[in-house]
Scaffold this motif. Structure first.
Motif, PDB file in Angstrom:
ATOM      1  N   TYR A 159      27.249   8.155  86.807  1.00 18.83           N
ATOM      2  CA  TYR A 159      27.162   9.614  86.861  1.00 18.83           C
ATOM      3  C   TYR A 159      27.203  10.226  85.463  1.00 18.83           C
ATOM      4  O   TYR A 159      26.392  11.103  85.121  1.00 18.83           O
ATOM      5  CB  TYR A 159      28.314  10.158  87.710  1.00 18.83           C
ATOM      6  N   VAL A 160      28.135   9.759  84.633  1.00 16.61           N
ATOM      7  CA  VAL A 160      28.274  10.296  83.275  1.00 16.61           C
ATOM      8  C   VAL A 160      27.039   9.986  82.438  1.00 16.61           C
ATOM      9  O   VAL A 160      26.547  10.846  81.687  1.00 16.61           O
ATOM     10  CB  VAL A 160      29.546   9.722  82.609  1.00 16.61           C
ATOM     11  N   LEU A 161      26.518   8.777  82.572  1.00 16.13           N
ATOM     12  CA  LEU A 161      25.313   8.415  81.825  1.00 16.13           C
ATOM     13  C   LEU A 161      24.122   9.262  82.262  1.00 16.13           C
ATOM     14  O   LEU A 161      23.293   9.651  81.430  1.00 16.13           O
ATOM     15  CB  LEU A 161      25.008   6.924  82.017  1.00 16.13           C
ATOM     16  N   PHE A 162      24.027   9.539  83.554  1.00 18.93           N
ATOM     17  CA  PHE A 162      22.943  10.394  84.045  1.00 18.93           C
ATOM     18  C   PHE A 162      23.030  11.787  83.416  1.00 18.93           C
ATOM     19  O   PHE A 162      22.015  12.353  82.979  1.00 18.93           O
ATOM     20  CB  PHE A 162      23.008  10.504  85.569  1.00 18.93           C
ATOM     21  N   LEU A 163      24.240  12.353  83.374  1.00 22.11           N
ATOM     22  CA  LEU A 163      24.409  13.666  82.751  1.00 22.11           C
ATOM     23  C   LEU A 163      23.990  13.637  81.286  1.00 22.11           C
ATOM     24  O   LEU A 163      23.340  14.565  80.791  1.00 22.11           O
ATOM     25  CB  LEU A 163      25.863  14.128  82.857  1.00 22.11           C
ATOM     26  N   ARG A 164      24.372  12.569  80.609  1.00 25.17           N
ATOM     27  CA  ARG A 164      24.049  12.463  79.183  1.00 25.17           C
ATOM     28  C   ARG A 164      22.550  12.345  78.960  1.00 25.17           C
ATOM     29  O   ARG A 164      21.985  12.998  78.069  1.00 25.17           O
ATOM     30  CB  ARG A 164      24.773  11.251  78.587  1.00 25.17           C
ATOM     31  N   ILE A 165      21.881  11.514  79.766  1.00 22.97           N
ATOM     32  CA  ILE A 165      20.449  11.287  79.582  1.00 22.97           C
ATOM     33  C   ILE A 165      19.638  12.490  80.057  1.00 22.97           C
ATOM     34  O   ILE A 165      18.692  12.917  79.391  1.00 22.97           O
ATOM     35  CB  ILE A 165      20.013  10.018  80.352  1.00 22.97           C
ATOM     36  N   ARG A 166      20.027  13.060  81.185  1.00 22.58           N
ATOM     37  CA  ARG A 166      19.241  14.141  81.786  1.00 22.58           C
ATOM     38  C   ARG A 166      19.507  15.502  81.138  1.00 22.58           C
ATOM     39  O   ARG A 166      18.584  16.292  80.911  1.00 22.58           O
ATOM     40  CB  ARG A 166      19.555  14.220  83.281  1.00 22.58           C
ATOM     41  N   TYR A 167      20.796  15.777  80.844  1.00 18.38           N
ATOM     42  CA  TYR A 167      21.146  17.104  80.360  1.00 18.38           C
ATOM     43  C   TYR A 167      21.725  17.105  78.943  1.00 18.38           C
ATOM     44  O   TYR A 167      22.033  18.176  78.411  1.00 18.38           O
ATOM     45  CB  TYR A 167      22.163  17.761  81.304  1.00 18.38           C
ATOM     46  N   GLY A 168      21.926  15.918  78.364  1.00 14.28           N
ATOM     47  CA  GLY A 168      22.443  15.847  77.002  1.00 14.28           C
ATOM     48  C   GLY A 168      23.899  16.218  76.871  1.00 14.28           C
ATOM     49  O   GLY A 168      24.349  16.632  75.793  1.00 14.28           O
ATOM     50  N   THR A 169      24.670  16.087  77.924  1.00 18.49           N
ATOM     51  CA  THR A 169      26.087  16.421  77.890  1.00 18.49           C
ATOM     52  C   THR A 169      26.847  15.478  78.804  1.00 18.49           C
ATOM     53  O   THR A 169      26.278  14.915  79.746  1.00 18.49           O
ATOM     54  CB  THR A 169      26.322  17.870  78.346  1.00 18.49           C
ATOM     55  N   PHE A 170      28.135  15.301  78.523  1.00 15.82           N
ATOM     56  CA  PHE A 170      28.982  14.496  79.395  1.00 15.82           C
ATOM     57  C   PHE A 170      29.690  15.364  80.435  1.00 15.82           C
ATOM     58  O   PHE A 170      30.387  14.840  81.306  1.00 15.82           O
ATOM     59  CB  PHE A 170      30.027  13.725  78.580  1.00 15.82           C
ATOM     60  N   ASN A 171      29.536  16.675  80.321  1.00 16.41           N
ATOM     61  CA  ASN A 171      30.106  17.603  81.289  1.00 16.41           C
ATOM     62  C   ASN A 171      28.997  18.164  82.173  1.00 16.41           C
ATOM     63  O   ASN A 171      27.819  17.853  81.983  1.00 16.41           O
ATOM     64  CB  ASN A 171      30.833  18.742  80.571  1.00 16.41           C
ATOM     65  N   GLU A 172      29.374  19.017  83.105  1.00 14.02           N
ATOM     66  CA  GLU A 172      28.371  19.638  83.956  1.00 14.02           C
ATOM     67  C   GLU A 172      27.476  20.557  83.114  1.00 14.02           C
ATOM     68  O   GLU A 172      27.977  21.286  82.256  1.00 14.02           O
ATOM     69  CB  GLU A 172      29.043  20.455  85.063  1.00 14.02           C
ATOM     70  N   PRO A 173      26.172  20.522  83.326  1.00 15.81           N
ATOM     71  CA  PRO A 173      25.269  21.386  82.544  1.00 15.81           C
ATOM     72  C   PRO A 173      25.546  22.862  82.808  1.00 15.81           C
ATOM     73  O   PRO A 173      25.808  23.270  83.942  1.00 15.81           O
ATOM     74  CB  PRO A 173      23.885  20.981  83.053  1.00 15.81           C
ATOM     75  N   LYS A 174      25.509  23.649  81.754  1.00 13.25           N
ATOM     76  CA  LYS A 174      25.822  25.078  81.866  1.00 13.25           C
ATOM     77  C   LYS A 174      24.562  25.948  81.896  1.00 13.25           C
ATOM     78  O   LYS A 174      24.532  26.981  82.556  1.00 13.25           O
ATOM     79  CB  LYS A 174      26.710  25.507  80.687  1.00 13.25           C
ATOM     80  N   ILE A 175      23.531  25.566  81.153  1.00 12.52           N
ATOM     81  CA  ILE A 175      22.344  26.412  81.028  1.00 12.52           C
ATOM     82  C   ILE A 175      21.360  26.060  82.135  1.00 12.52           C
ATOM     83  O   ILE A 175      20.386  25.327  81.934  1.00 12.52           O
ATOM     84  CB  ILE A 175      21.689  26.252  79.637  1.00 12.52           C
ATOM     85  N   GLU A 180      18.634  26.172  90.175  1.00  6.17           N
ATOM     86  CA  GLU A 180      18.878  24.828  89.625  1.00  6.17           C
ATOM     87  C   GLU A 180      20.351  24.465  89.718  1.00  6.17           C
ATOM     88  O   GLU A 180      20.695  23.310  90.012  1.00  6.17           O
ATOM     89  CB  GLU A 180      18.415  24.778  88.172  1.00  6.17           C
ATOM     90  N   ASP A 181      21.223  25.446  89.460  1.00  9.24           N
ATOM     91  CA  ASP A 181      22.660  25.183  89.528  1.00  9.24           C
ATOM     92  C   ASP A 181      23.083  24.859  90.955  1.00  9.24           C
ATOM     93  O   ASP A 181      23.877  23.940  91.186  1.00  9.24           O
ATOM     94  CB  ASP A 181      23.430  26.406  89.019  1.00  9.24           C
ATOM     95  N   LYS A 182      22.559  25.604  91.919  1.00 13.39           N
ATOM     96  CA  LYS A 182      22.870  25.337  93.324  1.00 13.39           C
ATOM     97  C   LYS A 182      22.370  23.953  93.731  1.00 13.39           C
ATOM     98  O   LYS A 182      23.088  23.211  94.417  1.00 13.39           O
ATOM     99  CB  LYS A 182      22.229  26.409  94.200  1.00 13.39           C
ATOM    100  N   ASN A 183      21.174  23.589  93.312  1.00 13.58           N
ATOM    101  CA  ASN A 183      20.612  22.276  93.626  1.00 13.58           C
ATOM    102  C   ASN A 183      21.433  21.169  92.982  1.00 13.58           C
ATOM    103  O   ASN A 183      21.707  20.129  93.605  1.00 13.58           O
ATOM    104  CB  ASN A 183      19.161  22.202  93.160  1.00 13.58           C
ATOM    105  N   PHE A 184      21.855  21.392  91.719  1.00 11.72           N
ATOM    106  CA  PHE A 184      22.667  20.396  91.020  1.00 11.72           C
ATOM    107  C   PHE A 184      23.997  20.175  91.725  1.00 11.72           C
ATOM    108  O   PHE A 184      24.427  19.038  91.930  1.00 11.72           O
ATOM    109  CB  PHE A 184      22.907  20.825  89.573  1.00 11.72           C
ATOM    110  N   LYS A 185      24.671  21.259  92.095  1.00  9.05           N
ATOM    111  CA  LYS A 185      25.978  21.135  92.748  1.00  9.05           C
ATOM    112  C   LYS A 185      25.856  20.462  94.116  1.00  9.05           C
ATOM    113  O   LYS A 185      26.750  19.715  94.526  1.00  9.05           O
ATOM    114  CB  LYS A 185      26.627  22.513  92.880  1.00  9.05           C
ATOM    115  N   GLN A 186      24.745  20.722  94.800  1.00  7.78           N
ATOM    116  CA  GLN A 186      24.521  20.066  96.094  1.00  7.78           C
ATOM    117  C   GLN A 186      24.371  18.559  95.899  1.00  7.78           C
ATOM    118  O   GLN A 186      24.998  17.763  96.605  1.00  7.78           O
ATOM    119  CB  GLN A 186      23.276  20.650  96.765  1.00  7.78           C
TER     120      GLN A 186
END
Length: 214
Positions: A159-175, A180-186
């Protein structure tokens, strides 16, 4: 509880349980007979039992557990709202695709690992040879905890690697846009339910050895 209602519930459970056990035994006996008679199988009856049990857990109970854990999470989230609606958020096509993709990869892998008696013996022997035996004769190491926490941490790392590769962060993407945010949280909730059910399934599959390797 009313004693009469309690007896009725016990009677209903017995009416369901007894035929279910009988049908399961018939399937097991039929599988052993067909395998040995028509396919010249050299596998033991215990191996056939393990194939049936691990197949049921991996391909039926596992995805059902994931969906139920997701539903419980959605219900718990509604309970925290001031005016709860108690509606489960429905899966759309992309949610179902993501859900099925995760389990179509993991279920066959779990079945392959835990459906072979020889694999259970190899796991057992490895930990005995490495850490010795305790006073009960079992491996002197919490093997079950290794599988549970190992599965959890492995999927957490994915999960953490996916966030890093897809969104460039180790936390939940903010921008993200609201859609998109609703889809991500789902998808996030689906994945967390998948992690919990995978950990539980690994525990159940490993514990099958207690039934078979006695």
């Amino acid at each position: 509880m009313d004693p009469t209602k309690n007896k009725l519930q016990i009677g209903k459970l017995l009416l369901i349980a007894i035929p279910s056990v009988f049908i399961f035994l018939m399937i097991w006996i039929a599988a052993v007979y067909i395998g040995n008679t028509y396919f010249d199988s050299k596998s033991s009856s215990g191996q056939f039992l393990l194939w049936i049990l691990s197949g049921i857990i991996s391909f039926m109970c596992y995805p059902i557990a994931s969906k139920q854990i997701y539903n419980l999470g959605a219900l718990n989230k509604n309970n925290k709202i001031a005016h709860p609606v108690f509606e489960r958020q429905k899966f759309d096509k992309s949610d179902w695709f993501f859900f099925i993709l995760l389990h179509s990869i993991t279920a066959p892998l779990l079945f392959w690992i835990f459906s072979d008696l020889e694999h259970h013996v190899q796991i057992y022997d490895f930990f005995v040879d490495t850490f010795g035996r305790n006073y009960k004769g079992a491996p002197n190491f919490p093997v079950l905890l290794v599988f549970i926490f190992g599965t959890f941490f492995l999927l957490a790392i994915v999960y953490v690697l996916f966030l890093r590769i897809r969104y460039g962060t180790f936390n939940e993407p903010k921008i993200l846009s609201s859609i998109e945010d609703k889809n991500f949280k789902q998808k996030q909730e689906i994945y967390f339910s998948y992690v919990a059910s995978t950990t539980l399934t690994v525990m159940m599959l490993y514990l099958l050895k207690m039934v078979l390797l006695v």
